[in-house]
Design an enzyme around this catalytic site. Sequence first.
Site, PDB file in Angstrom:
ATOM      1  N   HIS A   1      38.048  98.202   5.314  1.00 47.61           N
ATOM      2  CA  HIS A   1      37.727  96.945   6.028  1.00 47.61           C
ATOM      3  C   HIS A   1      38.994  96.266   6.535  1.00 47.61           C
ATOM      4  CE1 HIS A   1      33.705  97.098   4.003  1.00 47.61           C
ATOM      5  NE2 HIS A   1      34.448  97.606   3.032  1.00 47.61           N
TER       6      HIS A   1
ATOM      7  N   SER B   1      57.677  94.237  28.766  1.00 49.05           N
ATOM      8  CA  SER B   1      56.876  93.268  29.515  1.00 49.05           C
ATOM      9  C   SER B   1      57.696  92.785  30.697  1.00 49.05           C
ATOM     10  CB  SER B   1      56.518  92.101  28.594  1.00 49.05           C
ATOM     11  OG  SER B   1      56.334  90.931  29.351  1.00 49.05           O
TER      12      SER B   1
ATOM     13  N   LYS C   1      59.584  92.080  24.308  1.00 46.44           N
ATOM     14  CA  LYS C   1      58.429  92.936  24.037  1.00 46.44           C
ATOM     15  C   LYS C   1      58.739  94.430  24.061  1.00 46.44           C
ATOM     16  CE  LYS C   1      54.341  91.707  24.359  1.00 46.44           C
ATOM     17  NZ  LYS C   1      53.349  91.711  23.292  1.00 46.44           N
TER      18      LYS C   1
ATOM     19  N   GLU D   1      47.960 102.887  23.300  1.00 46.39           N
ATOM     20  CA  GLU D   1      46.870 102.095  23.896  1.00 46.39           C
ATOM     21  C   GLU D   1      46.142 102.886  24.976  1.00 46.39           C
ATOM     22  OE1 GLU D   1      48.056  97.571  24.166  1.00 46.39           O
ATOM     23  OE2 GLU D   1      49.791  98.841  24.514  1.00 46.39           O
TER      24      GLU D   1
END
Length: 466
Positions: free
Chosen positions: A164, A284, A290, A297
Amino acid sequence: MKKKTNKRKKNLWAGRFNETPSDHMSILNASINFDKKLYEADIEASICHAEMLAGQNIIKTKEYEEIRKGLLQVKKEIKNNKIIFKNELEDIHTHIETRLIEIIGSIGKKLHTARSRNDQVATATKIWAREQCKEIDGLLKTLQESLLNKAKKHIGDVMPGLTHMQPAQPILLSHHLLAYVNMFGRDRENYSSLRRHNFSPLGSAALAGTTFNINRQETANKLGFEGVMRNSLDAVSDRDFILDILNLCSLIFMHLSRLSEEIILWSSPGFNFIKLSDKYSTGSSIMPQKKNPDAAELIRGKSGRIIGNYVSVFNVMKGLPLAYSKDMQEDKEPLFDSLETTKICLLVMIGMIDSIKFIPENMRLMCSLGFLNATDMADWFVEELNVPFRDAHKLTGNIVKMAELKNLPLEKLSLKDLKKYHSKISKKIYAILDIESSIRNKISEGGTSPLNVKREIILAEEKWLK
Ligand code: ARG
């Protein structure tokens, strides 16, 4: 002589037609933009077919030789981008045949004896896809190897195991990595089971078989099939092999997307379990600090269309009457897309795993959060104090409640405090509360104990990397 009104070149089937297809129909009808990929497989099958025709005295040996030479030239021309593809010639099969006739003249018109584009396209697609799947199996193997290498390197490193997404029990990082080795292993077994599709449709012709005395076994053998498909209707209508391949890709992506998700989480500062190589990250345009895990992804994101491709072909096929219907041309783009996407994503995942740097200190640090040893404590009550597990669970739950109030991990509670919950608790309990013992004691088969994991690495190497 009557002047031709329609200047466009007539199709191969123009006999019963007065007009050529409209421009819009040509666009809709054409598959050449994507099925050109099949040219080598199609030519290989055509040469085999012509050789068989000659062997069976359906065409002359000399004619076969002409056809073969012509087809090899067409292959070269396509390879060197010398052939301009046209929508009105529909697909790769028609392009190849048309060009063959242009090169060798009317002998080329004999190639299509005793076959149809229906068995032709099924055969070429099978041959092509077979090669692609073999490459994918090789990439899965390399990925397993990369994961096993990391598992060996980090054999003793611990991490919090989550359920979980909440702290559950400590585990070995190597155990976690081996889970993926097994998942990709199942994908490879899935690949092996594709063998049952390796039977040749060639010679089924349009749907009914043919009047010619062909030798299907011969073409099947030469094209690397295990035998022939036993029913001509089924042979030209079957796309189960494509669905099984799309399903194979979907499962691979389900696994890849889960690994990607973990890579994304582990690389975020909240976890900081891994450092991704710059090669598989991007920055970024506005936030200078970043470093984003774009590769992971994208792989996670691409799983959407891979599963979509499977669903798409499934929907095309369901409810289709026997035998061939043009709907079936819709099998190719999803198939091509899934195979190509699977290959590139596996290559990226391999590179990403090879270049990942694990940060074991941070993994260990996180093991101190969330009472990962609570189950070990409950097990101790069962084993040492003969408390039934349900009661041990409740007892430990109460102790966790106290520890939470005191803001202490279980192993830092005093014996005095512990004894409040059960008078027989002794200081022996502390020995099982540290991470190492917790992991060492998970000796059940398939568990995370170092003994098990070391054995599983050896077994996995034997099973998957030979
Ligand atoms: N381009 C077609 C396909 O991909 C080839 C088969 C065409 N057969 C036919 N009877 N029109 O399915």
